[in-house]
Design a protein around this motif. Structure first.
Motif, mmCIF file in Angstrom:
data_model
loop_
_atom_site.group_PDB
_atom_site.id
_atom_site.type_symbol
_atom_site.label_atom_id
_atom_site.label_comp_id
_atom_site.label_asym_id
_atom_site.label_seq_id
_atom_site.Cartn_x
_atom_site.Cartn_y
_atom_site.Cartn_z
ATOM 1 N N ALA A 195 0.421 -1.049 -0.235
ATOM 2 C CA ALA A 195 0.125 -0.128 0.018
ATOM 3 C C ALA A 195 0.620 1.408 -0.379
ATOM 4 O O ALA A 195 0.405 2.604 -0.892
ATOM 5 C CB ALA A 195 -0.959 -0.367 1.530
ATOM 6 N N LEU A 196 1.921 1.373 0.859
ATOM 7 C CA LEU A 196 2.006 2.129 1.035
ATOM 8 C C LEU A 196 3.801 2.492 -0.567
ATOM 9 O O LEU A 196 3.031 3.960 -1.070
ATOM 10 C CB LEU A 196 3.898 2.064 1.913
ATOM 11 N N VAL A 197 4.045 1.652 -0.859
ATOM 12 C CA VAL A 197 5.093 1.881 -2.447
ATOM 13 C C VAL A 197 3.117 2.131 -3.414
ATOM 14 O O VAL A 197 5.127 3.390 -4.204
ATOM 15 C CB VAL A 197 5.332 0.400 -3.089
ATOM 16 N N ILE B 8 1.702 6.542 -6.705
ATOM 17 C CA ILE B 8 0.681 7.300 -7.807
ATOM 18 C C ILE B 8 1.067 9.305 -7.131
ATOM 19 O O ILE B 8 0.618 10.162 -7.815
ATOM 20 C CB ILE B 8 -0.335 6.556 -7.155
ATOM 21 N N GLY B 9 1.550 8.875 -6.117
ATOM 22 C CA GLY B 9 1.490 10.602 -5.545
ATOM 23 C C GLY B 9 3.009 11.097 -6.474
ATOM 24 O O GLY B 9 2.833 12.004 -6.699
ATOM 25 N N GLY B 10 3.706 10.284 -6.850
ATOM 26 C CA GLY B 10 5.185 11.069 -7.646
ATOM 27 C C GLY B 10 4.484 10.995 -8.657
ATOM 28 O O GLY B 10 4.689 11.906 -9.699
ATOM 29 N N ALA B 11 3.390 9.970 -9.195
ATOM 30 C CA ALA B 11 3.137 10.068 -10.982
ATOM 31 C C ALA B 11 1.976 11.771 -10.853
ATOM 32 O O ALA B 11 2.213 12.586 -11.455
ATOM 33 C CB ALA B 11 2.080 9.321 -11.421
ATOM 34 N N GLY B 12 1.599 12.523 -9.514
ATOM 35 C CA GLY B 12 0.336 13.095 -9.645
ATOM 36 C C GLY B 12 1.311 14.158 -9.439
ATOM 37 O O GLY B 12 1.119 15.384 -10.053
ATOM 38 N N VAL C 78 0.852 0.906 -10.306
ATOM 39 C CA VAL C 78 0.566 -0.503 -9.936
ATOM 40 C C VAL C 78 1.038 -1.507 -10.139
ATOM 41 O O VAL C 78 0.671 -2.687 -9.297
ATOM 42 C CB VAL C 78 -0.814 -0.308 -11.414
ATOM 43 N N PHE C 79 2.216 -1.472 -10.285
ATOM 44 C CA PHE C 79 3.176 -3.452 -10.456
ATOM 45 C C PHE C 79 3.371 -3.660 -9.885
ATOM 46 O O PHE C 79 2.692 -4.600 -9.047
ATOM 47 C CB PHE C 79 3.880 -2.780 -11.630
#
Length: 267
Positions: free
Chosen positions: A83-85, A90-94, A114-115
């Motif tokens: 969950a943390l990864v 995803i936060g980095g992508a944002g 996601v992977f």
């Protein structure tokens, strides 16, 4: 450029929604399974069963088990590491979108999140995960962290290797000298081979219960009342050997069997 930016933002939102939906579904499934399994013995009997119970005598054998589930667990385990990864990537992508970085960076970070969110699994000290790769047995993992290959790998079963108890109650069972007795016994058992328990039998919990029932019935029918009353240790050892010999091929070990009570009904 504006079109690509809007497309990247839409893709990011889609991935976020998809990931969040997957997490909520898994958590909801786990909670639902825990609730249903903990209350399975407290559910009211169906109407036909209730009517039969009111009109007939007490059934000769009843089974109760302290297991939290009668079917090996197959849900996907969520763990804080995955969950943390997932959240970090995803936060980095944002953040890359907010910083107007190339859309490729956003997509790559989202896909990695996601992977890894799906791939990283964690088994508790008492758990073993049976993994199939393209439908064939690949490995048995646990305890600790392990990684799956999305699409190719799947955890088909989570096996709990802690000691479990199954209580067997035989009522109005006839001994060798045709005396009806009520016998209470408890079977202590555990899964020692997760691979065989997952692949050799569909539901080892129910199988252990059925074997305990038939073995207790056979033991009572082949024993004299005086033997049951005076030498319970011998009966315990006999039941342990009989039940254990039948369950060993499923990867299940019977640790001990204890006869708690032998009573003659009042009627």
């Amino acid at each position: 450029a504006d079109a690509m930016s809007h497309f990247g933002f839409a893709l990011l939102v889609f991935l976020l929604l998809m990931g969040w939906g997957a997490i909520t579904r898994l958590i909801g499934k786990a909670a639902k399974q825990d609730t249903s399994s903990s209350s399975v013995w407290n559910r009211p009997a169906p109407p036909l069963v209730s009517q039969w119970a009111r009109t007939e005598t007490t059934p000769p054998f009843r089974l109760r088990s302290s297991n939290t589930s009668s079917i090996p667990s197959t849900e996907v385990h969520m763990n804080p590491i995955s969950a943390l990864v997932f959240i970090v990537f995803i936060g980095g992508a944002g953040l890359t979108r907010l910083a107007d970085m190339p859309i490729a960076v956003t997509v790559v970070l989202a896909l990695i999140g996601v992977f890894l969110g799906y791939s990283i699994k964690m088994a508790q000290q008492w758990e073993r995960a049976v993994i199939l790769r393209l439908g064939k047995l690949h490995a048995v993992k646990g305890p600790g962290l392990f990684i799956l290959i999305p699409i190719f790998d799947a955890v088909t079963t989570w096996i709990d290797q802690r000691i479990r108890t199954t209580e067997v109650n035989a009522e109005q069972a006839l001994t060798k000298d045709t005396v009806p007795v009520n016998v209470d016994a408890i079977v202590f058992w555990m899964v020692h081979d997760a691979e065989r328990a997952a692949l050799e039998i569909a539901d080892y919990n129910s199988a252990v219960q059925r074997v305990a029932q038939t073995s207790l019935r056979e033991m009572i029918g082949s024993s004299l009342l005086s033997e049951l009353l005076s030498d319970r240790k011998t009966a315990d050892a006999e039941l342990k050997n009989v039940i254990g010999s039948k369950t060993a091929e499923w990867g299940v070990t019977v640790n001990s069997v204890e006869i708690r009570d032998v009573a003659i009904p009042d009627n």
